[in-house]
Write an enzyme that holds these catalytic residues in place. Sequence first.
Site, PDB file in Angstrom:
ATOM      1  CE1 TYR A 111      -2.659  -4.670  11.957  1.00 27.14           C
ATOM      2  CE2 TYR A 111      -4.908  -5.427  11.567  1.00 27.14           C
ATOM      3  CZ  TYR A 111      -3.766  -4.768  11.126  1.00 27.14           C
ATOM      4  OH  TYR A 111      -3.739  -4.203   9.867  1.00 27.14           O
ATOM      5  N   GLY A 142       1.215  -6.388  12.853  1.00 27.08           N
ATOM      6  CA  GLY A 142       1.123  -7.033  14.158  1.00 27.08           C
ATOM      7  C   GLY A 142       0.683  -8.470  14.004  1.00 27.08           C
ATOM      8  CB  ILE A 168       8.205   3.165  12.297  1.00 24.96           C
ATOM      9  CG1 ILE A 168       7.465   1.822  12.299  1.00 24.96           C
ATOM     10  CG2 ILE A 168       8.301   3.770  10.905  1.00 24.96           C
ATOM     11  CD1 ILE A 168       5.966   1.965  12.102  1.00 24.96           C
ATOM     12  CB  ILE A 226      -0.938  -0.026   1.237  1.00 25.93           C
ATOM     13  CG1 ILE A 226      -1.983  -1.138   1.059  1.00 25.93           C
ATOM     14  CG2 ILE A 226      -1.588   1.320   1.473  1.00 25.93           C
ATOM     15  CD1 ILE A 226      -2.772  -1.485   2.323  1.00 25.93           C
ATOM     16  CB  THR A 237       0.047  -6.114   0.386  1.00 20.95           C
ATOM     17  OG1 THR A 237      -0.410  -6.579   1.661  1.00 20.95           O
ATOM     18  CG2 THR A 237      -0.747  -4.898  -0.034  1.00 20.95           C
ATOM     19  CG  ASN A 290       1.544   2.310   4.559  1.00 22.26           C
ATOM     20  OD1 ASN A 290       0.423   1.855   4.401  1.00 22.26           O
ATOM     21  ND2 ASN A 290       2.649   1.656   4.176  1.00 22.26           N
ATOM     22  CG  ASN A 299     -14.116  -5.967  10.379  1.00 17.99           C
ATOM     23  OD1 ASN A 299     -15.097  -5.328  10.018  1.00 17.99           O
ATOM     24  ND2 ASN A 299     -13.163  -6.365   9.537  1.00 17.99           N
TER      25      ASN A 299
HETATM   26  N1  LIG Z   1      -2.967  -5.605   3.115  1.00 16.37           N
HETATM   27  C1  LIG Z   1      -4.077  -5.542   3.819  1.00 16.37           C
HETATM   28  O1  LIG Z   1      -5.041  -6.310   3.583  1.00 16.37           O
HETATM   29  C2  LIG Z   1      -4.238  -4.503   4.912  1.00 16.37           C
HETATM   30  C3  LIG Z   1      -5.519  -4.330   5.457  1.00 16.37           C
HETATM   31  C4  LIG Z   1      -5.691  -3.392   6.461  1.00 16.37           C
HETATM   32  C5  LIG Z   1      -4.632  -2.620   6.884  1.00 16.37           C
HETATM   33  N2  LIG Z   1      -3.397  -2.814   6.336  1.00 16.37           N
HETATM   34  C6  LIG Z   1      -2.305  -1.958   6.836  1.00 16.37           C
HETATM   35  O2  LIG Z   1      -1.632  -1.400   5.725  1.00 16.37           O
HETATM   36  C7  LIG Z   1      -0.290  -1.052   6.088  1.00 16.37           C
HETATM   37  C8  LIG Z   1       0.666  -1.544   5.027  1.00 16.37           C
HETATM   38  O3  LIG Z   1       0.520  -2.934   4.883  1.00 16.37           O
HETATM   39  P1  LIG Z   1       0.787  -3.702   3.512  1.00 16.37           P
HETATM   40  O4  LIG Z   1      -0.288  -4.698   3.390  1.00 16.37           O
HETATM   41  O5  LIG Z   1       1.052  -2.751   2.402  1.00 16.37           O
HETATM   42  O6  LIG Z   1       2.132  -4.478   3.918  1.00 16.37           O
HETATM   43  P2  LIG Z   1       3.418  -4.927   3.058  1.00 16.37           P
HETATM   44  O7  LIG Z   1       4.000  -6.055   3.835  1.00 16.37           O
HETATM   45  O8  LIG Z   1       3.083  -5.124   1.627  1.00 16.37           O
HETATM   46  O9  LIG Z   1       4.381  -3.665   3.153  1.00 16.37           O
HETATM   47  C9  LIG Z   1       4.757  -3.158   4.403  1.00 16.37           C
HETATM   48  C10 LIG Z   1       6.031  -2.330   4.261  1.00 16.37           C
HETATM   49  O10 LIG Z   1       6.285  -1.787   5.559  1.00 16.37           O
HETATM   50  C11 LIG Z   1       7.645  -2.020   5.906  1.00 16.37           C
HETATM   51  N3  LIG Z   1       7.768  -2.134   7.370  1.00 16.37           N
HETATM   52  C12 LIG Z   1       7.316  -3.112   8.167  1.00 16.37           C
HETATM   53  N4  LIG Z   1       7.662  -2.881   9.441  1.00 16.37           N
HETATM   54  C13 LIG Z   1       8.346  -1.701   9.461  1.00 16.37           C
HETATM   55  C14 LIG Z   1       8.976  -0.954  10.466  1.00 16.37           C
HETATM   56  N5  LIG Z   1       9.003  -1.372  11.747  1.00 16.37           N
HETATM   57  N6  LIG Z   1       9.587   0.198  10.121  1.00 16.37           N
HETATM   58  C15 LIG Z   1       9.595   0.611   8.826  1.00 16.37           C
HETATM   59  N7  LIG Z   1       9.037  -0.072   7.829  1.00 16.37           N
HETATM   60  C16 LIG Z   1       8.406  -1.220   8.129  1.00 16.37           C
HETATM   61  C17 LIG Z   1       8.014  -3.323   5.207  1.00 16.37           C
HETATM   62  O11 LIG Z   1       9.425  -3.427   5.031  1.00 16.37           O
HETATM   63  C18 LIG Z   1       7.251  -3.174   3.887  1.00 16.37           C
HETATM   64  O12 LIG Z   1       8.021  -2.508   2.912  1.00 16.37           O
HETATM   65  C19 LIG Z   1      -0.091  -1.626   7.498  1.00 16.37           C
HETATM   66  O13 LIG Z   1      -0.251  -0.589   8.442  1.00 16.37           O
HETATM   67  C20 LIG Z   1      -1.225  -2.644   7.634  1.00 16.37           C
HETATM   68  O14 LIG Z   1      -1.600  -2.839   8.975  1.00 16.37           O
HETATM   69  C21 LIG Z   1      -3.183  -3.730   5.357  1.00 16.37           C
END
Ligand SMILES: NC(=O)c1ccc[n+]([C@@H]2O[C@H](COP(=O)([O-])OP(=O)(O)OC[C@H]3O[C@@H](n4cnc5c(N)ncnc54)[C@H](O)[C@@H]3O)[C@@H](O)[C@H]2O)c1
Length: 263
Positions: free
Chosen positions: A168, A105, A75, A29, A202, A101, A160
């Site tokens: 989380y 968890g 972070i 994302i 993702t 972003n 939800n």
């Molecule tokens: N994919 C989904 O279905 C979904 C749904 C709801 C919420 N989210 C939220 O979206 C956000 C992004 O998730 P995504 O699905 O794109 O994940 P992803 O795994 O595709 O990408 C996450 C990115 O964050 C980086 N990252 C992880 N931990 C980190 C840290 N401690 N410091 C710096 N960078 C860090 C990773 O290296 C990676 O590049 C998150 O906050 C997640 O909770 C995702």
Amino acid sequence: MPEFKPKAFNELFDLSGKVAVVTGGANGIGKATALRLAQAGANIVIADLKLEDAETAVKDIKKHGVQALAVECNILKDDDLVGMVEKVVAEFGTINILINNAGGGGGGRENPSKISVDDIRRDFELNVFSGWRLCQLCVPYMKESGYGSIVFTTSMSSINKSPNMSGYAGSKAAVNHMVANLAHDFGPEVRINAVGPGATRTAALESVLTLEIEEKMLAHTPIKRLGEADDIAGAMLYFASPVSNWVSGQTLFVNGGGVQTLD
Ligand SMILES: NC(=O)c1ccc[n+]([C@@H]2O[C@H](COP(=O)([O-])OP(=O)(O)OC[C@H]3O[C@@H](n4cnc5c(N)ncnc54)[C@H](O)[C@@H]3O)[C@@H](O)[C@H]2O)c1
């Protein structure tokens, strides 16, 4: 009453010359969001754990004719956050847009009889504390520059109700309410909002998705597919841009109109 002059259409999404920091922007994302903001003209900083992926993202972003910088940043570490902000300001002079972003968890695996309070603490450190701290570090620059927009990635899990999700989901719910309150602290110069994705394709989702779970998710989703990262990026662009300049403190769920859970 002063005359209201609407912006010209091409100014609504124009981020030319703005500086945007995207945490977790190397993948998923965050990367899709960084690319959309770059398309709108913003210079981009990718702050991510994975430097190599961040550098690849920077190459793609530069194809849009903007400047971009990869910064290795965990972070969870305050020194990394402070160092990253200092680096961005030294390189670009300011920060206008912050996409909080990076997060995650143990969602789906948080059985209270099997996990510890440290696991729950980590959820909150990752999803709540780090983003709050980055706001604190970035807002003074935003106020000084005259343009500031912060967007958190929250989650549908924040509303939800599911088993094995309490840390989380609780931490993402805290983000929604924190954003609504911070809007009062940071306005009028800085707006702050959140985007709550439903199940979005993702790497993070693929690690827990099965065909059976996907079928159940789609049964409760009017737009019959899971989300793509770029679906979420559209909402991020909306909040980051002048088009939303009277919108603050809000959470927008982007979920195909439905509810997708892992149970
Ligand atoms: N994919 C989904 O279905 C979904 C749904 C709801 C919420 N989210 C939220 O979206 C956000 C992004 O998730 P995504 O699905 O794109 O994940 P992803 O795994 O595709 O990408 C996450 C990115 O964050 C980086 N990252 C992880 N931990 C980190 C840290 N401690 N410091 C710096 N960078 C860090 C990773 O290296 C990676 O590049 C998150 O906050 C997640 O909770 C995702």
